[in-house]
Structure formats: C-alpha cells, structure tokens
Design a protein around this motif. Sequence first.
Motif, PDB file in Angstrom:
ATOM      1  N   VAL A 182      48.389  12.098  80.187  1.00 12.67           N
ATOM      2  CA  VAL A 182      49.689  11.491  79.871  1.00 12.67           C
ATOM      3  C   VAL A 182      50.313  12.210  78.679  1.00 12.67           C
ATOM      4  O   VAL A 182      51.507  12.532  78.671  1.00 12.67           O
ATOM      5  CB  VAL A 182      49.539   9.989  79.580  1.00 12.67           C
ATOM      6  CG1 VAL A 182      50.897   9.392  79.220  1.00 12.67           C
ATOM      7  CG2 VAL A 182      48.958   9.259  80.784  1.00 12.67           C
ATOM      8  N   GLN A 183      49.505  12.473  77.654  1.00 11.77           N
ATOM      9  CA  GLN A 183      50.005  13.145  76.454  1.00 11.77           C
ATOM     10  C   GLN A 183      50.622  14.506  76.780  1.00 11.77           C
ATOM     11  O   GLN A 183      51.660  14.882  76.237  1.00 11.77           O
ATOM     12  CB  GLN A 183      48.861  13.332  75.453  1.00 11.77           C
ATOM     13  CG  GLN A 183      49.273  14.044  74.167  1.00 11.77           C
ATOM     14  CD  GLN A 183      48.078  14.504  73.369  1.00 11.77           C
ATOM     15  OE1 GLN A 183      47.141  15.104  73.915  1.00 11.77           O
ATOM     16  NE2 GLN A 183      48.080  14.230  72.072  1.00 11.77           N
ATOM     17  N   LYS A 185      51.826  15.349  79.610  1.00  9.20           N
ATOM     18  CA  LYS A 185      52.822  15.154  80.665  1.00  9.20           C
ATOM     19  C   LYS A 185      52.403  15.725  82.018  1.00  9.20           C
ATOM     20  O   LYS A 185      53.236  16.121  82.831  1.00  9.20           O
ATOM     21  CB  LYS A 185      54.186  15.714  80.235  1.00  9.20           C
ATOM     22  CG  LYS A 185      54.719  15.064  78.970  1.00  9.20           C
ATOM     23  CD  LYS A 185      56.143  15.488  78.677  1.00  9.20           C
ATOM     24  CE  LYS A 185      56.624  14.901  77.352  1.00  9.20           C
ATOM     25  NZ  LYS A 185      56.571  13.436  77.316  1.00  9.20           N
ATOM     26  N   LYS A 186      51.093  15.774  82.242  1.00 11.11           N
ATOM     27  CA  LYS A 186      50.608  16.118  83.575  1.00 11.11           C
ATOM     28  C   LYS A 186      50.826  14.955  84.531  1.00 11.11           C
ATOM     29  O   LYS A 186      51.010  15.135  85.731  1.00 11.11           O
ATOM     30  CB  LYS A 186      49.112  16.476  83.537  1.00 11.11           C
ATOM     31  CG  LYS A 186      48.781  17.662  82.651  1.00 11.11           C
ATOM     32  CD  LYS A 186      49.448  18.929  83.130  1.00 11.11           C
ATOM     33  CE  LYS A 186      49.033  20.128  82.275  1.00 11.11           C
ATOM     34  NZ  LYS A 186      49.721  21.372  82.707  1.00 11.11           N
ATOM     35  N   THR A 188      53.065  11.021  84.476  1.00 12.01           N
ATOM     36  CA  THR A 188      54.095  10.318  83.712  1.00 12.01           C
ATOM     37  C   THR A 188      54.046   8.817  83.978  1.00 12.01           C
ATOM     38  O   THR A 188      53.604   8.376  85.030  1.00 12.01           O
ATOM     39  CB  THR A 188      55.491  10.854  84.091  1.00 12.01           C
ATOM     40  OG1 THR A 188      55.700  10.689  85.497  1.00 12.01           O
ATOM     41  CG2 THR A 188      55.616  12.330  83.733  1.00 12.01           C
ATOM     42  N   LYS A 189      54.515   8.056  83.013  1.00 12.35           N
ATOM     43  CA  LYS A 189      54.585   6.594  83.144  1.00 12.35           C
ATOM     44  C   LYS A 189      53.259   6.016  83.628  1.00 12.35           C
ATOM     45  O   LYS A 189      53.170   5.350  84.651  1.00 12.35           O
ATOM     46  CB  LYS A 189      55.724   6.203  84.089  1.00 12.35           C
ATOM     47  CG  LYS A 189      57.112   6.537  83.565  1.00 12.35           C
ATOM     48  CD  LYS A 189      57.413   5.780  82.290  1.00 12.35           C
ATOM     49  CE  LYS A 189      58.804   6.104  81.768  1.00 12.35           C
ATOM     50  NZ  LYS A 189      59.086   5.438  80.492  1.00 12.35           N
ATOM     51  N   LYS A 220      54.006   8.854  69.337  1.00 15.25           N
ATOM     52  CA  LYS A 220      54.117   8.647  70.783  1.00 15.25           C
ATOM     53  C   LYS A 220      52.747   8.611  71.443  1.00 15.25           C
ATOM     54  O   LYS A 220      52.534   7.881  72.405  1.00 15.25           O
ATOM     55  CB  LYS A 220      54.977   9.745  71.401  1.00 15.25           C
ATOM     56  CG  LYS A 220      56.449   9.666  71.026  1.00 15.25           C
ATOM     57  CD  LYS A 220      57.252  10.757  71.731  1.00 15.25           C
ATOM     58  CE  LYS A 220      58.730  10.647  71.384  1.00 15.25           C
ATOM     59  NZ  LYS A 220      59.526  11.719  72.048  1.00 15.25           N
ATOM     60  N   TRP A 245      58.882   3.575  86.059  1.00 18.12           N
ATOM     61  CA  TRP A 245      58.627   4.794  86.830  1.00 18.12           C
ATOM     62  C   TRP A 245      59.512   4.839  88.076  1.00 18.12           C
ATOM     63  O   TRP A 245      60.072   5.877  88.408  1.00 18.12           O
ATOM     64  CB  TRP A 245      57.156   4.853  87.222  1.00 18.12           C
ATOM     65  CG  TRP A 245      56.786   6.018  88.094  1.00 18.12           C
ATOM     66  CD1 TRP A 245      56.448   7.271  87.684  1.00 18.12           C
ATOM     67  CD2 TRP A 245      56.715   6.034  89.529  1.00 18.12           C
ATOM     68  NE1 TRP A 245      56.164   8.073  88.765  1.00 18.12           N
ATOM     69  CE2 TRP A 245      56.325   7.334  89.920  1.00 18.12           C
ATOM     70  CE3 TRP A 245      56.930   5.073  90.514  1.00 18.12           C
ATOM     71  CZ2 TRP A 245      56.152   7.701  91.244  1.00 18.12           C
ATOM     72  CZ3 TRP A 245      56.768   5.435  91.842  1.00 18.12           C
ATOM     73  CH2 TRP A 245      56.385   6.728  92.201  1.00 18.12           C
ATOM     74  N   THR A 248      63.047   6.245  87.829  1.00 20.70           N
ATOM     75  CA  THR A 248      63.205   7.683  87.630  1.00 20.70           C
ATOM     76  C   THR A 248      62.788   8.487  88.842  1.00 20.70           C
ATOM     77  O   THR A 248      62.808   9.713  88.810  1.00 20.70           O
ATOM     78  CB  THR A 248      62.373   8.146  86.403  1.00 20.70           C
ATOM     79  OG1 THR A 248      60.987   7.888  86.647  1.00 20.70           O
ATOM     80  CG2 THR A 248      62.818   7.425  85.160  1.00 20.70           C
ATOM     81  N   HIS A 249      62.374   7.794  89.926  1.00 20.82           N
ATOM     82  CA  HIS A 249      61.905   8.489  91.129  1.00 20.82           C
ATOM     83  C   HIS A 249      62.673   8.000  92.361  1.00 20.82           C
ATOM     84  O   HIS A 249      63.173   6.909  92.389  1.00 20.82           O
ATOM     85  CB  HIS A 249      60.417   8.278  91.334  1.00 20.82           C
ATOM     86  CG  HIS A 249      59.582   9.004  90.312  1.00 20.82           C
ATOM     87  ND1 HIS A 249      59.477   8.588  88.997  1.00 20.82           N
ATOM     88  CD2 HIS A 249      58.823  10.139  90.419  1.00 20.82           C
ATOM     89  CE1 HIS A 249      58.682   9.416  88.341  1.00 20.82           C
ATOM     90  NE2 HIS A 249      58.278  10.361  89.163  1.00 20.82           N
TER      91      HIS A 249
END
Length: 249
Positions: A182-183, A185-186, A188-189, A220, A245, A248-249
């Motif tokens: 997650v950190q 960004k592999k 998301t959400k 963050k 999520w 955004t999808h």
Amino acid sequence: MEHPAEKQRGPVVLRRGNRVEPTTTDQRLLDSRGPSDWVHTDPWRVLRIQAEFVEGFGALAEVPRAVTVFGSARTKRDHPEYELGRKLGAALAEAGFAAITGGGPGTMEAVNRGCSEAGGQSIGLGIELPFEQGLNPWVDLGVNFRYFFARKTMFIKYAQAFICLPGGFGTLDELFEALTLVQTKKVTKFPVVLFGRSYWGGLYEWVKNTVHAEGKIGDKDMALLHLTDDVDDAVHMVEEAYEAWGKTH
C-alpha cells in the motif's frame, strides 16, 4: 466438524498414513545446498510455479469482493479469540464480503466457519508444510499451494482489505507485506486493520513512537494502520474503503 489428518502437496491431498516428506517444495527450491543437480531441475520448476498461478487465478477470478483475514493457527476452539474470529467471519458475510484465510486451523478456521455459517463465501488458501495440516472443514472454496509467493499473491490480488487477528510470524509477515504494497502504491485503497488492542497495541505504539517518530515512515504511512477491538468497527472500515475505491474505478 472434523476431518482425518492430511497433508497438502500442492493440489494433492495425502490422508491416513501416507508418507510425510521431510522437506517441502519451497525448501527444495530455495535451499541451494546439496547436489548440483538443481541446476538442471530448476528450469522445470518454472512450469510448476506457472501452474500454481494459473490454478489460483482460475479458481478465484470470479470471487466477489473479499477480505483477507489472518491469525494464529494455534488458537484453540475454546479460546475467546476463536469466537471473535467466528463473529468477524459472519459479519463480513452479512456485509457481502467473501472471507479469505490461510485455510488452516485456529483463528483461520473460526473466520471460515463464521463466514460459511452466515451464508458467505468461505475461502481457504492452503500451503504445503513439513507437518500435517489440511484445509479446515469450513472452507467452501479451497486452493492448495506449494509456493508461498504464489499463495501470497492470491491473498492480495483478490481482497479489498486485510484484517489481522492475533497471530505469529506468518501474520506479521503478511501484515508488513500488505503495508509495504500500500505504501508503495502497488495496491490502492487497501485498509489494514489490526484487530485486538491488547495484542497489537504494543506494536502499534512502537511503530508510532519509534519508527514514525524517527522519520522512517511518514504521516500517510502511519495512517495506513487501523487499530480496533470491535467487529462492527472493523467491517465499517472495510466498507468505507471499498466505497471510496469504487468511486475511483
């Protein structure tokens, strides 16, 4: 509900006195000591590794929204954590989420059991181990793996959230891998919930007061961890993240 002692060897199940091999497929791949014939056999292992990914993707491709839950395989059925796992599994099912676990006994069984009993999709991703341990009887959809890295991909790929009940090294491994993904960004959400303040509180405070305070992670990053004792609160965090999520999808 009980089942006979069994050993998983990839998709193969060995029960009732079958020979237990002294090593696992993972160990034979990663341990370079011994005869040099591994030079000639490793290329063929690529096909087996490929097959594990194909099998996992095929089995899980149509799984609905899901949450991966981890916890100790050593939790006894009469332990309060077992009942908490069962309640969590049921709550996830009632909220419309499938529950994915490592498919083993203890807390994993509790979550699978609660989910299955509540009419949800109870999923177990097993792993070949040097001791006997089959999928628990409450797994409705099970996939057995030889390689940890193939299995771990499935835990992340098909889940919208990650909940850690009290557990040992395996749970800690999955926790920090999820946080790293997650950190960076592999993924998301992907909320990471630590369930059990008395168990996880010390770790949370160390991350906050040492790792974060010394600048090894940012604000963050610290916000990625959620600590709770409440089943409804944990499920609410999952639902909120899933809704965000979806926008955004």
